[in-house]
Design a protein around this motif. Structure first.
Motif, PDB file in Angstrom:
ATOM      1  N   GLU A 235       0.828  -1.205   0.000  1.00  0.00           N
ATOM      2  CA  GLU A 235       0.000   0.000   0.000  1.00  0.00           C
ATOM      3  C   GLU A 235       0.866   1.259   0.000  1.00  0.00           C
ATOM      4  O   GLU A 235       0.557   2.243  -0.681  1.00  0.00           O
ATOM      5  CB  GLU A 235      -0.926   0.002   1.219  1.00  0.00           C
ATOM      6  CG  GLU A 235      -2.041  -1.037   1.152  1.00  0.00           C
ATOM      7  CD  GLU A 235      -2.816  -1.132   2.456  1.00  0.00           C
ATOM      8  OE1 GLU A 235      -2.318  -0.625   3.481  1.00  0.00           O
ATOM      9  OE2 GLU A 235      -3.907  -1.726   2.455  1.00  0.00           O
ATOM     10  N   ALA A 236       1.951   1.225   0.767  1.00  0.00           N
ATOM     11  CA  ALA A 236       2.835   2.394   0.836  1.00  0.00           C
ATOM     12  C   ALA A 236       3.467   2.682  -0.517  1.00  0.00           C
ATOM     13  O   ALA A 236       3.567   3.844  -0.945  1.00  0.00           O
ATOM     14  CB  ALA A 236       3.915   2.172   1.893  1.00  0.00           C
ATOM     15  N   ILE A 237       3.893   1.635  -1.216  1.00  0.00           N
ATOM     16  CA  ILE A 237       4.479   1.814  -2.547  1.00  0.00           C
ATOM     17  C   ILE A 237       3.444   2.392  -3.514  1.00  0.00           C
ATOM     18  O   ILE A 237       3.768   3.211  -4.385  1.00  0.00           O
ATOM     19  CB  ILE A 237       5.027   0.474  -3.078  1.00  0.00           C
ATOM     20  CG1 ILE A 237       6.224   0.026  -2.228  1.00  0.00           C
ATOM     21  CG2 ILE A 237       5.428   0.586  -4.547  1.00  0.00           C
ATOM     22  CD1 ILE A 237       6.711  -1.375  -2.526  1.00  0.00           C
ATOM     23  N   ALA A 238       2.170   1.997  -3.317  1.00  0.00           N
ATOM     24  CA  ALA A 238       1.111   2.447  -4.232  1.00  0.00           C
ATOM     25  C   ALA A 238       0.726   3.905  -4.027  1.00  0.00           C
ATOM     26  O   ALA A 238       0.474   4.627  -5.003  1.00  0.00           O
ATOM     27  CB  ALA A 238      -0.117   1.547  -4.065  1.00  0.00           C
ATOM     28  N   ILE A 239       0.653   4.366  -2.770  1.00  0.00           N
ATOM     29  CA  ILE A 239       0.099   5.707  -2.521  1.00  0.00           C
ATOM     30  C   ILE A 239       1.147   6.796  -2.317  1.00  0.00           C
ATOM     31  O   ILE A 239       0.851   7.980  -2.496  1.00  0.00           O
ATOM     32  CB  ILE A 239      -0.869   5.703  -1.320  1.00  0.00           C
ATOM     33  CG1 ILE A 239      -0.123   5.515   0.006  1.00  0.00           C
ATOM     34  CG2 ILE A 239      -1.948   4.641  -1.489  1.00  0.00           C
ATOM     35  CD1 ILE A 239      -0.992   5.716   1.228  1.00  0.00           C
ATOM     36  N   THR A 240       2.362   6.428  -1.947  1.00  0.00           N
ATOM     37  CA  THR A 240       3.372   7.443  -1.619  1.00  0.00           C
ATOM     38  C   THR A 240       3.780   8.295  -2.818  1.00  0.00           C
ATOM     39  O   THR A 240       3.964   9.519  -2.673  1.00  0.00           O
ATOM     40  CB  THR A 240       4.611   6.784  -0.974  1.00  0.00           C
ATOM     41  OG1 THR A 240       4.203   6.057   0.186  1.00  0.00           O
ATOM     42  CG2 THR A 240       5.639   7.835  -0.570  1.00  0.00           C
ATOM     43  N   PRO A 241       3.932   7.730  -4.018  1.00  0.00           N
ATOM     44  CA  PRO A 241       4.338   8.581  -5.159  1.00  0.00           C
ATOM     45  C   PRO A 241       3.422   9.768  -5.402  1.00  0.00           C
ATOM     46  O   PRO A 241       3.902  10.867  -5.735  1.00  0.00           O
ATOM     47  CB  PRO A 241       4.328   7.604  -6.336  1.00  0.00           C
ATOM     48  CG  PRO A 241       4.652   6.286  -5.720  1.00  0.00           C
ATOM     49  CD  PRO A 241       3.932   6.303  -4.397  1.00  0.00           C
ATOM     50  N   ALA A 262       9.339   0.684   5.068  1.00  0.00           N
ATOM     51  CA  ALA A 262      10.191   0.190   3.986  1.00  0.00           C
ATOM     52  C   ALA A 262       9.544   0.450   2.623  1.00  0.00           C
ATOM     53  O   ALA A 262      10.245   0.739   1.636  1.00  0.00           O
ATOM     54  CB  ALA A 262      10.460  -1.301   4.172  1.00  0.00           C
ATOM     55  N   GLY A 263       8.227   0.352   2.555  1.00  0.00           N
ATOM     56  CA  GLY A 263       7.516   0.660   1.324  1.00  0.00           C
ATOM     57  C   GLY A 263       7.649   2.131   0.946  1.00  0.00           C
ATOM     58  O   GLY A 263       7.804   2.478  -0.239  1.00  0.00           O
ATOM     59  N   ILE A 264       7.598   3.002   1.934  1.00  0.00           N
ATOM     60  CA  ILE A 264       7.788   4.443   1.689  1.00  0.00           C
ATOM     61  C   ILE A 264       9.188   4.696   1.137  1.00  0.00           C
ATOM     62  O   ILE A 264       9.372   5.453   0.175  1.00  0.00           O
ATOM     63  CB  ILE A 264       7.574   5.239   2.994  1.00  0.00           C
ATOM     64  CG1 ILE A 264       6.143   5.074   3.507  1.00  0.00           C
ATOM     65  CG2 ILE A 264       7.910   6.711   2.781  1.00  0.00           C
ATOM     66  CD1 ILE A 264       5.939   5.567   4.941  1.00  0.00           C
ATOM     67  N   LEU A 265      10.172   4.051   1.755  1.00  0.00           N
ATOM     68  CA  LEU A 265      11.562   4.221   1.307  1.00  0.00           C
ATOM     69  C   LEU A 265      11.725   3.764  -0.146  1.00  0.00           C
ATOM     70  O   LEU A 265      12.378   4.442  -0.952  1.00  0.00           O
ATOM     71  CB  LEU A 265      12.488   3.420   2.225  1.00  0.00           C
ATOM     72  CG  LEU A 265      13.986   3.431   1.885  1.00  0.00           C
ATOM     73  CD1 LEU A 265      14.535   4.848   1.875  1.00  0.00           C
ATOM     74  CD2 LEU A 265      14.756   2.565   2.890  1.00  0.00           C
TER      75      LEU A 265
END
Length: 341
Positions: A235-241, A262-265
């Protein structure tokens, strides 16, 4: 005059009989007979009067059932692969083994329905006690009350249940969150985004409150758009950009766990955003993930093994009838690494 035949013994009235007669649930009757204040005074008096009138006697076999159970403790883990829960389990297992108890471990996999089935299987297995952490989707607690009604004590850890009266062990989520966000502010962050879990969970409430109070202490305006439901790496990889693409993008992220951090990073690397020069990131757990990212994650240490040991100790006291400390808060500490300044 002919002698009257001896009367046959009447069947012993049960909690279910009382419940049926008064139109309430068996768990309400059980709690009323124990004078539990969760049941209204009038209802308690009505149930207790009916029990006296019909010569209700507690089932000795039920009361002494523990003596017929094996020394097995049921443990419910939301996710085995989560570092924190594996540490808790390790703490429980070590302490239980030293005290001569076995443990029966079951994974809810974050499913309420599976959690209900697990508690039923624990009843069938005649465990002597249960140590549990709620699945994300759990908002009803009748299955736990059923364990208590069958004289099986419960100790909750981490994701605690406020719907039944029992003991719990938690980490100091509020203080851990406050300390982390304060550190990020003190090192230059002014727009910190909070990624949290399901809002009904106590850990989400406490970590969110710590985040909010840190902002307020430093007079940073609270922006509801900066508090998002996101608690997995994917989810973090999907929404952070999308957030990083905004003109006034966050310069800091505080995540409810290390997987999300870690997904945000990873998202920052995809977007070409430098960490920590442009964006600071902090997680919560201090597991293997935090030590294997590049740069390594700043995070809040939860001390999972201590949580597990404490949960077992409280349960053992309940089983032995030597209760001393019904609840425990395990202190956290901030571990500063390369994702913050």
């Amino acid at each position: 005059m002919a002698a009257k035949p001896l009367a046959m013994n009447k069947p012993q009235i049960t909690i279910k009989d009382i419940a049926r007669a008064l139109g309430v649930s068996p768990s309400t009757v059980s709690r009323a007979l124990k004078d539990n204040p969760d049941i209204s005074r009038d209802m308690r008096q009505q149930i207790q009067a009916y029990a006296r009138e019909h010569n209700y006697k507690p089932n000795a076999q039920a009361i002494n059932l523990r003596a017929g159970r094996t020394n097995t403790i049921g443990v419910i883990v939301p996710q085995m692969i989560h570092h924190f829960f594996s540490c808790v389990l390790s703490g429980i297992e070590q302490s239980a083994s030293q005290a001569g108890y076995n443990i029966l471990v079951a994974q809810s996999n974050e499913s309420y329905e599976k959690e209900v089935n697990i508690t039923r299987s624990f009843l069938s297995a005649r465990v002597c006690g249960v140590i549990a952490s709620l699945a994300k989707g759990t908002s009803r607690y009748e299955h736990y009350q059923e364990l208590l009604d069958n004289n099986i004590p419960i100790v909750f850890y981490d994701r605690i249940c406020t719907g039944v009266r029992t003991e719990r062990v938690v980490v100091d989520d509020y203080a851990g969150s406050f300390t982390a966000v304060e550190y990020m502010i003190q090192t230059g962050c002014k727009r910190i985004c909070f990624y949290g879990a399901d809002p009904h969970l106590e850990i989400t409430k406490n970590r969110r409150n710590g985040y909010l109070d840190a902002l307020r202490k430093y007079h940073i305006p609270v922006d509801e758009d900066m508090m998002l439901l996101c608690d997995t790496r994917e989810e973090a990889i999907a929404i952070t950009p999308d957030l990083l693409d905004c003109p006034e993008h966050p310069d800091g992220f505080f995540a409810i766990n290390d997987e999300t951090a870690a997904g945000i990073l990873y998202a920052c690397k995809i977007m070409g955003v430098k960490v920590p020069e442009e964006v600071s990131i902090c997680g919560f757990t201090n597991g293997t993930i935090a030590q294997n990212t590049d740069p390594k994650l700043t995070t809040v240490e939860q001390h999972g093994e201590e949580v597990g040991r404490s949960a077992f100790e409280i349960l053992q006291e309940k089983l032995d009838g030597t209760e001393k400390s019904p609840n425990k808060i395990v202190r956290t500490n901030l571990v500063v690494r390369g994702t913050t300044k």
